[in-house]
Motif scaffolding. Structure first.
Motif, PDB file in Angstrom:
ATOM      1  N   ASP A 257       0.827  -1.208   0.000  1.00  0.00           N
ATOM      2  CA  ASP A 257       0.000   0.000   0.000  1.00  0.00           C
ATOM      3  C   ASP A 257       0.857   1.252   0.000  1.00  0.00           C
ATOM      4  O   ASP A 257       0.454   2.292  -0.540  1.00  0.00           O
ATOM      5  CB  ASP A 257      -0.907   0.020   1.237  1.00  0.00           C
ATOM      6  N   LYS A 258       2.045   1.168   0.597  1.00  0.00           N
ATOM      7  CA  LYS A 258       2.884   2.358   0.712  1.00  0.00           C
ATOM      8  C   LYS A 258       4.359   1.977   0.708  1.00  0.00           C
ATOM      9  O   LYS A 258       4.757   1.014   1.370  1.00  0.00           O
ATOM     10  CB  LYS A 258       2.564   3.129   1.995  1.00  0.00           C
ATOM     11  N   PHE A 259       5.141   2.731  -0.048  1.00  0.00           N
ATOM     12  CA  PHE A 259       6.595   2.646   0.000  1.00  0.00           C
ATOM     13  C   PHE A 259       7.104   3.934   0.645  1.00  0.00           C
ATOM     14  O   PHE A 259       6.813   5.035   0.164  1.00  0.00           O
ATOM     15  CB  PHE A 259       7.190   2.491  -1.398  1.00  0.00           C
ATOM     16  N   TYR A 260       7.828   3.796   1.739  1.00  0.00           N
ATOM     17  CA  TYR A 260       8.266   4.957   2.527  1.00  0.00           C
ATOM     18  C   TYR A 260       9.785   5.058   2.446  1.00  0.00           C
ATOM     19  O   TYR A 260      10.499   4.131   2.827  1.00  0.00           O
ATOM     20  CB  TYR A 260       7.811   4.798   3.971  1.00  0.00           C
ATOM     21  N   SER A 261      10.290   6.179   1.973  1.00  0.00           N
ATOM     22  CA  SER A 261      11.720   6.366   1.777  1.00  0.00           C
ATOM     23  C   SER A 261      12.407   6.878   3.035  1.00  0.00           C
ATOM     24  O   SER A 261      12.016   7.910   3.589  1.00  0.00           O
ATOM     25  CB  SER A 261      11.959   7.344   0.619  1.00  0.00           C
ATOM     26  N   GLU A 262      13.445   6.174   3.466  1.00  0.00           N
ATOM     27  CA  GLU A 262      14.259   6.650   4.584  1.00  0.00           C
ATOM     28  C   GLU A 262      14.887   8.003   4.239  1.00  0.00           C
ATOM     29  O   GLU A 262      15.008   8.884   5.096  1.00  0.00           O
ATOM     30  CB  GLU A 262      15.353   5.637   4.912  1.00  0.00           C
ATOM     31  N   LYS A 263      15.276   8.167   2.976  1.00  0.00           N
ATOM     32  CA  LYS A 263      15.923   9.400   2.552  1.00  0.00           C
ATOM     33  C   LYS A 263      15.048  10.625   2.802  1.00  0.00           C
ATOM     34  O   LYS A 263      15.552  11.730   3.043  1.00  0.00           O
ATOM     35  CB  LYS A 263      16.267   9.301   1.059  1.00  0.00           C
ATOM     36  N   SER A 264      13.705  10.403   2.783  1.00  0.00           N
ATOM     37  CA  SER A 264      12.785  11.527   2.984  1.00  0.00           C
ATOM     38  C   SER A 264      12.827  12.064   4.410  1.00  0.00           C
ATOM     39  O   SER A 264      12.275  13.130   4.686  1.00  0.00           O
ATOM     40  CB  SER A 264      11.358  11.096   2.638  1.00  0.00           C
ATOM     41  N   LEU A 265      13.492  11.345   5.313  1.00  0.00           N
ATOM     42  CA  LEU A 265      13.579  11.784   6.703  1.00  0.00           C
ATOM     43  C   LEU A 265      14.702  12.802   6.915  1.00  0.00           C
ATOM     44  O   LEU A 265      14.683  13.568   7.875  1.00  0.00           O
ATOM     45  CB  LEU A 265      13.813  10.582   7.622  1.00  0.00           C
ATOM     46  N   TYR A 266      15.698  12.766   6.002  1.00  0.00           N
ATOM     47  CA  TYR A 266      16.863  13.627   6.163  1.00  0.00           C
ATOM     48  C   TYR A 266      16.626  14.999   5.542  1.00  0.00           C
ATOM     49  O   TYR A 266      16.083  15.108   4.434  1.00  0.00           O
ATOM     50  CB  TYR A 266      18.089  12.990   5.518  1.00  0.00           C
ATOM     51  N   GLY A 267      17.043  16.033   6.274  1.00  0.00           N
ATOM     52  CA  GLY A 267      16.957  17.386   5.746  1.00  0.00           C
ATOM     53  C   GLY A 267      15.553  17.936   5.666  1.00  0.00           C
ATOM     54  O   GLY A 267      15.329  18.983   5.044  1.00  0.00           O
ATOM     55  N   THR A 268      14.603  17.243   6.298  1.00  0.00           N
ATOM     56  CA  THR A 268      13.206  17.688   6.255  1.00  0.00           C
ATOM     57  C   THR A 268      12.683  18.062   7.636  1.00  0.00           C
ATOM     58  O   THR A 268      11.526  18.459   7.765  1.00  0.00           O
ATOM     59  CB  THR A 268      12.316  16.577   5.663  1.00  0.00           C
ATOM     60  N   GLY A 269      13.519  17.882   8.636  1.00  0.00           N
ATOM     61  CA  GLY A 269      13.120  18.215   9.997  1.00  0.00           C
ATOM     62  C   GLY A 269      12.384  17.104  10.721  1.00  0.00           C
ATOM     63  O   GLY A 269      12.028  17.250  11.905  1.00  0.00           O
ATOM     64  N   LEU A 270      12.160  15.950  10.046  1.00  0.00           N
ATOM     65  CA  LEU A 270      11.401  14.867  10.658  1.00  0.00           C
ATOM     66  C   LEU A 270      12.169  14.179  11.788  1.00  0.00           C
ATOM     67  O   LEU A 270      11.593  13.818  12.819  1.00  0.00           O
ATOM     68  CB  LEU A 270      10.988  13.848   9.587  1.00  0.00           C
ATOM     69  N   ILE A 271      13.481  14.006  11.584  1.00  0.00           N
ATOM     70  CA  ILE A 271      14.278  13.390  12.649  1.00  0.00           C
ATOM     71  C   ILE A 271      14.319  14.320  13.857  1.00  0.00           C
ATOM     72  O   ILE A 271      14.133  13.891  15.008  1.00  0.00           O
ATOM     73  CB  ILE A 271      15.699  13.076  12.150  1.00  0.00           C
TER      74      ILE A 271
END
Length: 581
Positions: A257-271
């Motif tokens: 249903d969903k593919f979630y990219s680890e890369k999307s966590l970096y530089g976006t303020g999520l961490i």
């Protein structure tokens, strides 16, 4: 219909009446009172532990409770006997009409038989496979993929709102290695000789990726420094590998249903947001960890790091989230990813990990507990290793992959249905030896064949009845006189069918889809046994042209078995066989 639930309700009603009469004291908790099949079928049809679990809080002898309860249960028309055994267990035998009614329920409810509202619409996220996007899925990933997908289907079957999710591990250095490997194949496509060094991936699966890159950019990257092409090829290669992985999963009938990219966590303020959430709860601090077990003092250099107080949520030690040089640890993005799951509103989380991630379980559970204030449970299932065997020898490598056996190797050898069923015939935390020859063997020792043959045998029997001029449509079978099914072998099949709703709920509560595979084998065994009895006993033969009424009843029984087998195989992701070839 769930006959075990119905009889448990009867037991609870009787216990409530005993309280009202003063036989039992008030205030007793009946939550642990169970009704289940006895370990030995010779002891009865069902057993209850009521007297055993209530004796201590009631301050009574178990047998005294059991004797009083037996008398009340025996007054119900469904119960033919209630016998006290041992220190206070109560064995029940039910009237055959109870079992016959189960068949009617299966036919009436059809594919809904066994479904329940156990999940009550709760949102559950099942994350599985989640391999690094550096190559095709290997046999180890195959087990996690099959297990996770079957578990997701099982939870959906009992009323959960399930999201199947793949976490793309594209944030680490291994994706840079992939980019360098693709660059070598790109140079190779331009006619250059290359050498795979420094851990680069030599598998042939990257040859078409290198060619595709050449087709896209021509010679733009030839003899260029890494700074020019690394990021672009990294993105290109990751997309290509994810296309390959999606195709591998599709070959097993798996669609995320969903593919979630680890890369999307970096530089976006999520961490940062995830760690701030923990910091606001007083769970982040600067400190120095004790040396790991087994390290000598002179091998250990104490460094101050940013730490998460995971010990406050059940972990053995606190865990670093930021290194002394300011870089995130591997744990930090994983915290952020699960923080995002919690923020997305999931009520429960399930992660399927490989056997090598055992050390990650406590810290990840601690993180989710802290992030959700204990509201969202996380269950982590570890899938142990799979060894492949053929001709008595272990498979050790795939030429296409370079170093390992791929998912496609397995599917190409035995097919998706066999692959899925076989991998679910062992509990996930047990090692598994997958014998490719055995998987294709047509014998009772091959569970997937045995179950599929049972369904195919039923389909064949229904066709024979129709060819004999005996109606086998749904309306006719629903109206069949099920009281004609009074032989113990026929009732044994009905009793096994009655276990299906209970089995499904237990499997879902424990997140153990292998229980479904075990059950299907047992059900198939009952069906095959009954069929063979018909060879020597004409009264048990499924098709009897001279007795349409009896044939209708037997066809109803057979159809009920097929319905449940098809439902169970559907949970496992296996297509029921209509005929065997």
């Amino acid at each position: 219909m769930n006959l075990f639930t119905d009889i448990r309700s009867l037991v609870l009603d009787c216990l409530t009446a005993m309280v009202a009469e003063g036989t039992l004291p008030e205030g007793l908790d009946f939550a642990n009172v169970a009704v289940e099949p006895p370990r030995d079928a010779a002891h009865g049809d069902m057993a209850t532990n009521a007297a055993m679990v209530l004796a201590k809080p009631a301050k009574m002898k178990p047998r005294d409770i059991a004797d009083a309860l037996a008398g009340k249960l025996a007054a119900d028309a469904r119960v033919t006997s209630a016998e006290v055994a041992g220190p206070g267990f109560l064995n029940l035998r039910l009237d055959r009409s109870s079992w016959q009614s189960v068949l009617g329920a299966v036919l009436a409810e059809d594919i809904k038989f066994g479904r329940s509202d156990l999940g009550a619409g709760k949102r559950v996220n099942v994350e599985y496979v989640s391999a690094n996007p550096t190559g095709p899925l290997h046999v180890g990933h195959t087990r996690g993929a099959v297990f996770g997908d079957a578990l997701a289907s099982l939870l959906d079957f009992v009323g959960y709102d399930v999201t199947r999710e793949y976490y793309i591990n594209d944030g680490g250095g291994q994706v840079d290695v992939l980019a360098r490997s693709v660059y070598l194949r790109y140079l190779e496509a331009h006619g250059q000789e290359v050498a795979f060094v420094d851990g680069t991936y030599p598998g042939d699966y990257l040859v078409p990726v290198g060619q595709a890159l050449k087709d896209k950019v021509g010679d733009a990257y030839v003899d260029q420094p890494e700074s020019v092409w690394l990021q672009e090829i990294r993105n290109f290669a990751t997309d290509a590998m994810m296309d390959l992985i999606r195709a591998d999963l599709a070959s097993l009938g798996i669609k995320m249903d969903k593919f979630y990219s680890e890369k999307s966590l970096y530089g976006t303020g999520l961490i940062e947001a995830a760690l701030k959430s923990l910091d606001d709860k007083g769970l982040i601090y600067e400190g120095v960890l004790e040396p790991p077990k087994g390290k000598k003092p002179d091998d250990w250099e104490p460094r101050e790091q940013t730490l998460f107080k995971s010990t406050e949520h059940g972990d053995d030690v606190d865990r670093p989230v930021k290194k002394s040089d300011g870089a995130w640890t591997y744990f930090a993005p994983d915290i952020a990813y699960h923080y995002d799951k919690v923020e997305r509103g999931f009520d429960e989380l399930i992660d399927i990990f490989g056997a090598d991630h055992g050390g990650y379980v406590k810290r990840m559970k601690a993180a989710v507990s802290a992030l959700s204030d204990g509201r969202v449970p996380l269950d982590i299932k570890l899938c142990q290793l799979v060894k492949l065997f053929k001709d008595g020898q272990e498979f050790k490598m795939s030429k296409r992959a370079g170093t390992f056996v791929t998912l496609r190797d397995v599917v190409d050898a035995v097919g998706p249905d066999v692959t899925r069923f076989m991998l679910l015939t062992r509990k996930n935390d047990q090692g598994f030896d997958f014998d490719l020859d055995k998987a294709l063997e047509q014998s009772k020792d091959n569970p997937v064949f045995y179950v599929q043959y049972a369904n195919a045998r039923i389909c064949s029997t229904l066709r024979k009845a129709a060819e004999a001029g005996i109606a086998t449509d749904d309306a006719t079978l629903a109206a069949a006189d099920l009281t004609l099914l009074d032989d113990e072998a026929q009732l044994a099949v009905a009793k096994k069918l009655a276990e299906w709703p209970r089995l499904v709920e237990i499997a879902a509560r424990t997140n153990e889809p292998h229980r479904v595979a075990f059950y299907l084998y047992d059900l198939a065994s009952e069906l095959h046994g009954l069929y063979h009895l018909g060879k020597s006993n004409e009264g048990l033969r499924f098709v009897n042209e001279s007795n349409p009424s009896a044939t209708h009843a037997k066809m109803a029984l057979a159809k009920a078995v097929s319905i449940v087998i098809s439902a169970g195989l559907g949970i496992l992701g296996v297509t029921p066989a209509q005929e065997m070839r």
